[in-house]
Design an enzyme around this catalytic site. Sequence first.
Site, short mmCIF file in Angstrom:
data_model
loop_
_atom_site.label_atom_id
_atom_site.label_comp_id
_atom_site.label_asym_id
_atom_site.label_seq_id
_atom_site.Cartn_x
_atom_site.Cartn_y
_atom_site.Cartn_z
N TYR A 130 0.78 -1.23 0.00
CA TYR A 130 0.00 0.00 0.00
C TYR A 130 0.82 1.29 0.00
CZ TYR A 130 -3.88 -3.14 0.65
OH TYR A 130 -4.80 -4.14 0.46
N PHE A 421 -10.56 -4.09 10.68
CA PHE A 421 -11.71 -3.90 9.80
C PHE A 421 -11.34 -4.30 8.38
CE2 PHE A 421 -9.49 0.14 10.22
CZ PHE A 421 -9.31 0.55 8.92
#
Length: 421
Positions: A130, A421
Amino acid sequence: MSHPVPHDIDVRPIAEDEFADWQRALNTGFLLEPTLPPEILEVRRRNLASGRLLGAFDRGRCVATFRSFPQEVTAVGGTPVAADAITSVTVTPTHRRRGLLTRMMGSDLTAARERGDVVASLIAAEYPIYGRFGFGPATTTNEWTIDVPRAGFGPRGPAMPEDGGRVDLVDAEDVRKLGPELHERLRRGQPGAVSRDELWWQVNTGAVRFHADRWREPCYGVYRSADGEVEGMVAYRCDDTWGDAKQPLNTATVLGLMTVTPAAERALWYYLCSIDWVVRVKSGWRSPDDVLPLLLPDPRAARLTTQADWLWLRLLDVARAMEARSYPSAGELVLEVADAAGLAGGRYLLDVAPDGASCTPTSRSADLTLDVSDLARLWLGDESAERLAVLGRVREERAGAVRVADALLRTSRRPWCPDMF
């Protein structure tokens, strides 16, 4: 095997009747059974299909997945900022290296910037992925394993609170009633904490079954102060392990522990270390500077078993992000922010005064030059500009600027995100 060129694959929001195919691709990417039981698939469809779901389709079959949802991240000082939370990112093994993640990420981040989100957030399954999209690791997580017999409490175990507070066991329904307000108190004071919606509480207490494996109900405890106010909550499970000589060797694994006062934190950890038959306590994900080891008479009984990056952030609006947080002292800094995606780059003057901070575009000469991913590392106060300068990730354009940056940006306690999450 011949491969279609990337743009022969359609990347777009999924239609409602494509949810099952999207879910199959998601499970395949996460190395799970591809097909969910119909009742679990229907629960997921009801709760997720109307959200922000992207898929990549090759000849009508979903081969990559991406989901984002609204979230708030607590900045230093307690201000919540709007975040684009990213999850469910997969690319099917047959379709790697075709730019599908780049296309999905670019579409989502552009939409988030246009919506007015200040940051994007995610928990990275793999570290190298990322950074190229402007994300940087902004918080760290630790896990300790406590050897209870060595903790130094003595044969009678830790003493319970003498301040009038008490620990009570409660049920899942109580957690759904009491937990959201307690969590709101926690996240207002914890940089890096993220919001939880109603679905989070339902899934994590078994009211909504999102997974095919059998639900194992945890034990839940709350700490109430002398006046009856709930100041802490813990969820934990215990195994059933016995030695050859019929000795109990059980482990209590903490699924979540949140407190808003030191008394609650001490009481709940002492409670976990006092459970009969439990000889080990696994702490679950904790802040990297959690006080847990020092709560024990012998801190060496808490062995560090996990230390890793956790919440990754990507700044979408540098000015609003820098103005949202608080600072320990006054000062100013000119930041040259590089952003290959063109979403948040530019030169900004950060001016911190006693009555607040402003961050505005400027033509003044830069004090520091850095990538937007490295500014994300610094934003919550966990990373040091001086360390990044040693690594060549921050370039000092004015002598002494890295020390100014650390004086302005670093925090006395480290940020922490309690959630996955």
